[in-house]
Design an enzyme around this catalytic site. Sequence first.
Site, PDB file in Angstrom:
ATOM      1  CD  GLU A 199     -23.859  23.414   9.279  1.00 41.92           C
ATOM      2  OE1 GLU A 199     -23.805  22.873   8.157  1.00 41.92           O
ATOM      3  OE2 GLU A 199     -24.083  24.636   9.420  1.00 41.92           O
TER       4      GLU A 199
ATOM      5  CD  GLU B 294     -30.982  25.667   9.527  1.00 38.66           C
ATOM      6  OE1 GLU B 294     -29.926  25.538  10.176  1.00 38.66           O
ATOM      7  OE2 GLU B 294     -31.163  26.567   8.681  1.00 38.66           O
TER       8      GLU B 294
HETATM    9  O1  KIV Z   1     -25.133  29.767  11.865  1.00 39.19           O
HETATM   10  C1  KIV Z   1     -26.216  29.862  12.451  1.00 39.19           C
HETATM   11  O2  KIV Z   1     -26.704  30.940  12.756  1.00 39.19           O
HETATM   12  C2  KIV Z   1     -26.923  28.609  12.763  1.00 39.19           C
HETATM   13  C3  KIV Z   1     -28.327  28.731  13.251  1.00 39.19           C
HETATM   14  C4  KIV Z   1     -29.198  29.172  12.155  1.00 39.19           C
HETATM   15  C5  KIV Z   1     -28.786  27.490  13.895  1.00 39.19           C
HETATM   16  O3  KIV Z   1     -26.383  27.575  12.618  1.00 39.19           O
END
Ligand code: KIV
Length: 287
Positions: free
Chosen positions: A115, A182
Site C-alpha cells: 500500500e 480503493e
Molecule cells: O487485503 C485486501 O483484501 C485488499 C483488497 C481489499 C484490495 O487489499
Amino acid sequence: MRKSILDLVSMKRQGKRIAMLTCYDYTMARLLDASGVDAILVGDSLGCVMLGYPDTLPVTVDDMIHHARAVVRGCQQALVVVDMPFMSYQISVADAVANAGRLLKETGAQAVKLEGGAHVVPQIRAIVEAGIPVQAHVGMTPQSVNALGGFKVQGKGEEAAGRLLADALAVEQAGAFSVVLECVPPKLAALASRTLHIPTIGIGAGAGCDGQVLVSHDMLGMFTDFTPRFVKRFAEAGETMRTAFKAYVEEVRTGTFPTGAHTFANADCDDETLTRLERACHDTVPE
Ligand code: KIV
C-alpha cells in the site's frame, strides 16, 4: 497455463476487463481457480475475515505465508498476488525486499502487493529490481486507517485528486505492474485508468477501472461484521451455511443423522462376535 503479470497488462491493452478476488485457503482457491478468475489476492484482509481482528494491522508476514501457501496449492491458472502486511515494508527498503522475497520464496505466489504512493517508490523500485512483481495500492489504504481517520473515500477535491493521480503515476514509474484503486471517486479512477499504462484494479472505484477486486467473503455474503457500500452480494452463502449448520445440529440431536447411508455397514461385526465381546467385557469389569 498460469496467467502472468504480462497477461494482465496485455488484457488492459486489448480492453479486456480483469477479474480479481481475494482468497485465503485451499478449498476456496480450488473453487475460485475453476471459475476462470484472472488473479487471486491473498489479501491482508484475512486479518478481519479469517482471524477476527478489527483491522489489518496485526497481520504478520508469517500469517500471510501460512494462508498464501494453502491458496497456491489450490490454484493452477490464476495469478496469485500476496499482500505485504503492515510494517513489513515501511521500516526500510532492505526489510521490504527481504519480506517480499520470503513471501514469494516460501509460498510459490507470483507477485506481492503493498500500500502507498510516492512515499513507497524506493521500496517498489528495489523489490522490482530483485525480480519480484509488485502490485501497488492507492486511495483508501486500510493499513493507514488510523492516519486517514477511518475508512473513507479518498481523492475528494482538486488537491487530493491531484495527489492521488500523482501517487498512481509514481508507482507506475517505479515499476509496479498494476495498481489497486480503493474508494476513489469513479471519474477520478477512470481518469487514472486512461492515463496509466498499467492495469488499474478498482474496489469501490467505479466501472472505469481496468479490472475489479472484491473480498470473496463479502461478495458471497459470508462476512457480515461490516459491509462497505461498494460490495455487491453475488450469493447468500452465509445464510446457506447457517441453515446447514442448524439442520446438522437438529439431526444429531434427534438421531436422524447418521443413517445407514453414512455408516460402514459392510465392515460391521456380526451379532455373534458382538455377543462374545459383550460377555468378555462383563467378565473383565469388576462388580
Ligand atoms: O487485503 C485486501 O483484501 C485488499 C483488497 C481489499 C484490495 O487489499
